[in-house]
Design a protein around this motif. Structure first.
Motif, mmCIF file in Angstrom:
data_model
loop_
_atom_site.group_PDB
_atom_site.id
_atom_site.type_symbol
_atom_site.label_atom_id
_atom_site.label_comp_id
_atom_site.label_asym_id
_atom_site.label_seq_id
_atom_site.Cartn_x
_atom_site.Cartn_y
_atom_site.Cartn_z
ATOM 1 N N ARG A 1 -14.229 17.572 -3.900
ATOM 2 C CA ARG A 1 -14.246 17.486 -2.434
ATOM 3 C C ARG A 1 -15.257 18.462 -1.840
ATOM 4 N N GLU A 2 -15.348 19.639 -2.411
ATOM 5 C CA GLU A 2 -16.303 20.628 -1.920
ATOM 6 C C GLU A 2 -17.732 20.152 -2.174
ATOM 7 N N ARG A 3 -17.962 19.581 -3.338
ATOM 8 C CA ARG A 3 -19.301 19.086 -3.676
ATOM 9 C C ARG A 3 -19.694 17.916 -2.774
ATOM 10 N N LEU A 4 -18.717 17.082 -2.434
ATOM 11 C CA LEU A 4 -18.962 15.917 -1.575
ATOM 12 C C LEU A 4 -18.402 16.168 -0.176
ATOM 13 N N ASN A 5 -18.674 17.369 0.348
ATOM 14 C CA ASN A 5 -18.025 17.776 1.607
ATOM 15 C C ASN A 5 -18.572 17.060 2.831
ATOM 16 N N LYS A 6 -19.650 16.292 2.666
ATOM 17 C CA LYS A 6 -20.169 15.525 3.807
ATOM 18 C C LYS A 6 -19.529 14.134 3.896
ATOM 19 N N LEU A 7 -18.716 13.784 2.911
ATOM 20 C CA LEU A 7 -18.059 12.479 2.904
ATOM 21 C C LEU A 7 -16.643 12.594 3.447
ATOM 22 N N VAL A 8 -16.122 11.490 3.950
ATOM 23 C CA VAL A 8 -14.730 11.431 4.397
ATOM 24 C C VAL A 8 -13.863 11.100 3.188
ATOM 25 N N HIS A 9 -12.895 11.967 2.894
ATOM 26 C CA HIS A 9 -11.971 11.759 1.782
ATOM 27 C C HIS A 9 -10.659 11.206 2.336
ATOM 28 N N VAL A 10 -10.189 10.116 1.755
ATOM 29 C CA VAL A 10 -9.024 9.401 2.279
ATOM 30 C C VAL A 10 -7.876 9.470 1.272
ATOM 31 N N PRO A 11 -6.808 10.201 1.589
ATOM 32 C CA PRO A 11 -5.632 10.176 0.710
ATOM 33 C C PRO A 11 -4.949 8.820 0.802
ATOM 34 N N PHE A 12 -4.356 8.366 -0.294
ATOM 35 C CA PHE A 12 -3.712 7.055 -0.291
ATOM 36 C C PHE A 12 -2.623 7.016 -1.354
ATOM 37 N N ASP A 13 -1.792 5.999 -1.257
ATOM 38 C CA ASP A 13 -0.784 5.723 -2.271
ATOM 39 C C ASP A 13 -0.850 4.238 -2.588
ATOM 40 N N PHE A 14 -0.211 3.824 -3.671
ATOM 41 C CA PHE A 14 -0.157 2.412 -4.006
ATOM 42 C C PHE A 14 0.825 1.703 -3.079
ATOM 43 N N ASP A 15 0.617 0.405 -2.883
ATOM 44 C CA ASP A 15 1.467 -0.426 -2.017
ATOM 45 C C ASP A 15 1.865 -1.667 -2.801
ATOM 46 N N ASP A 16 3.076 -2.132 -2.612
ATOM 47 C CA ASP A 16 3.498 -3.330 -3.349
ATOM 48 C C ASP A 16 4.069 -4.424 -2.457
ATOM 49 N N SER A 17 3.786 -4.357 -1.153
ATOM 50 C CA SER A 17 4.458 -5.278 -0.231
ATOM 51 C C SER A 17 3.682 -6.564 0.039
ATOM 52 N N GLY A 18 2.365 -6.571 -0.101
ATOM 53 C CA GLY A 18 1.594 -7.743 0.270
ATOM 54 C C GLY A 18 1.600 -7.944 1.776
ATOM 55 N N SER A 19 1.075 -9.081 2.217
ATOM 56 C CA SER A 19 1.039 -9.377 3.651
ATOM 57 C C SER A 19 2.465 -9.598 4.162
ATOM 58 N N ARG A 20 2.785 -8.936 5.272
ATOM 59 C CA ARG A 20 4.140 -9.007 5.826
ATOM 60 C C ARG A 20 4.089 -9.271 7.320
ATOM 61 N N VAL A 21 5.084 -9.992 7.803
ATOM 62 C CA VAL A 21 5.327 -10.083 9.243
ATOM 63 C C VAL A 21 6.197 -8.894 9.611
ATOM 64 N N VAL A 22 5.666 -7.983 10.437
ATOM 65 C CA VAL A 22 6.427 -6.776 10.790
ATOM 66 C C VAL A 22 7.060 -6.887 12.173
ATOM 67 N N LEU A 23 6.626 -7.857 12.968
ATOM 68 C CA LEU A 23 7.286 -8.159 14.238
ATOM 69 C C LEU A 23 7.281 -9.660 14.432
ATOM 70 N N TYR A 24 8.447 -10.227 14.683
ATOM 71 C CA TYR A 24 8.545 -11.670 14.869
ATOM 72 C C TYR A 24 9.299 -11.964 16.153
ATOM 73 N N GLN A 25 8.543 -12.244 17.206
ATOM 74 C CA GLN A 25 9.116 -12.632 18.502
ATOM 75 C C GLN A 25 8.291 -13.801 19.031
ATOM 76 N N PRO A 26 8.425 -14.972 18.409
ATOM 77 C CA PRO A 26 7.538 -16.107 18.727
ATOM 78 C C PRO A 26 7.600 -16.553 20.174
ATOM 79 N N ASN A 27 8.704 -16.234 20.860
ATOM 80 C CA ASN A 27 8.828 -16.633 22.256
ATOM 81 C C ASN A 27 8.489 -15.510 23.205
ATOM 82 N N GLY A 28 8.029 -14.397 22.638
ATOM 83 C CA GLY A 28 7.623 -13.274 23.473
ATOM 84 C C GLY A 28 8.774 -12.487 24.046
ATOM 85 N N LEU A 29 9.971 -12.667 23.504
ATOM 86 C CA LEU A 29 11.150 -11.990 24.036
ATOM 87 C C LEU A 29 11.413 -10.696 23.299
#
Length: 331
Positions: free
Chosen positions: A303-331
């Motif tokens: 990180r120090e050697r590449l200090n001009k780059l943006v370093h992004v911490p991350f973790d693995f994900d196992d959910s795939g594409s998800r519907v996180v809000l479902y209000q088809p009628n806008g209610l």
């Protein structure tokens, strides 16, 4: 209103063998995982009180009366393909920048398809979303893209994805003890090079060279199972995975003179000089995110050697594409 959340992905091995021009003749396979960085799509029917019919909000804002006026190629293609007649409002938000090698374009396509199915009160399964996204990107939009990004975005998780001659694919989850998966994640670093590229243009240069790079692609295909064997062998050093990444990167660089650049080569060499074991530019190449594999105790020095780059911490994900809000009628 519907909101979908679709993950970005990191591809470790086999990239290039997922192009139809390759796997229809030779078969293909990739080893890839999704991560906890996402594309969010908000979609709702637009009330008929405005001069415009559709409103699309991303890095630009489009208010249009007809589908064919839409400038965003994926939105225009998807709305026409889905025969959307009622006005819609679509908002896109992403955790990471587009055109950066993390499958963001396919995450957008999968996420929008998922949202439109939800808006029509239909449930779309992972296989359907992946196949529809592949068809749209390759056949309707005409992008020079492979087939792995759409599958990873739809399915999620750490997978070996095999591509068959008849355009079908098989998704096999990678089963690892938790400590081994944690060990892999703890060796990985994600850095943004600071410049993006048009993936389709870089990919086309690779596709044009497929026949002349048959040896390299077959070796890259074989590395998928070699990497899996390393991960699944409790006696094998995890460093071997990083060394294989370095070998794969050298092969990937040879697929086209547009995959790497002097700037990328300089960044990669700086990481190696600071203690990295291996790594690669993610996606088609030419820019975007650099994946680095190094012992955790070397991360601070890198990180120090590449200090001009943006370093992004991350973790693995196992959910795939998800519907996180479902209000088809806008209610």
């Amino acid at each position: 209103m519907i909101i979908t959340r679709t993950p970005f992905r990191i591809s470790f091995f086999g990239g290039g063998t997922d192009y139809p021009g390759w796997f229809r003749e030779h078969g293909g396979a990739v080893l890839a995982t999704t991560i906890n960085k996402y594309c969010y799509i908000t979609c709702r029917h637009l009330p008929p009180f405005f001069e415009h019919k559709h409103r699309i909000v991303y890095s630009q804002i489009e208010n249009v009366r007809h589908n064919d006026e839409i400038q965003h190629p994926a939105v225009r293609a998807i709305l026409n393909w889905a025969k959307v007649e009622k006005g819609v409002e679509i908002h896109h938000d992403g955790d990471l920048p587009a055109r950066s090698g993390l499958g963001s374009s396919s995450a957008f396509t999968v996420g929008l398809l998922h949202a439109l199915h939800g808006l029509n009160q239909k449930m779309a399964n992972k296989d359907q979303l992946a196949h529809e996204a592949i068809h749209l990107e390759q056949n309707i939009i005409g992008e020079n893209v492979g087939s792995q990004d759409q599958v990873s975005a739809a399915y999620g998780g750490f997978n070996r994805i095999e591509f068959h001659h008849n355009d079908s694919f098989e998704v096999s989850p990678v089963i690892l003890p938790p400590h081994r998966q944690d060990e892999l994640r703890d060796h990985l670093m994600l850095c943004f090079t600071g410049f993006s590229r048009i993936a389709s243009e870089v990919a086309k240069s690779k596709i044009d060279n497929l026949k002349s790079r048959e040896k390299e692609l077959k070796l890259m295909h074989a590395m998928v199972d070699e990497a899996l064997a390393i991960l699944q062998d409790p006696q094998a050093s995890i460093d071997l995975f990083g060394q294989l990444l370095d070998t794969s990167w050298q092969y990937k660089r040879s697929l086209s003179d547009r995959v790497s650049t002097p700037e990328i080569d300089s960044i990669y060499q700086a990481a190696m000089d600071a203690g990295a074991i291996g790594g690669k530019i993610l996606g088609a190449g030419g820019g975007g995110f650099l994946l680095i594999f190094a012992k955790p105790e070397r991360h601070a020095a890198i990180r120090e050697r590449l200090n001009k780059l943006v370093h992004v911490p991350f973790d693995f994900d196992d959910s795939g594409s998800r519907v996180v809000l479902y209000q088809p009628n806008g209610l």
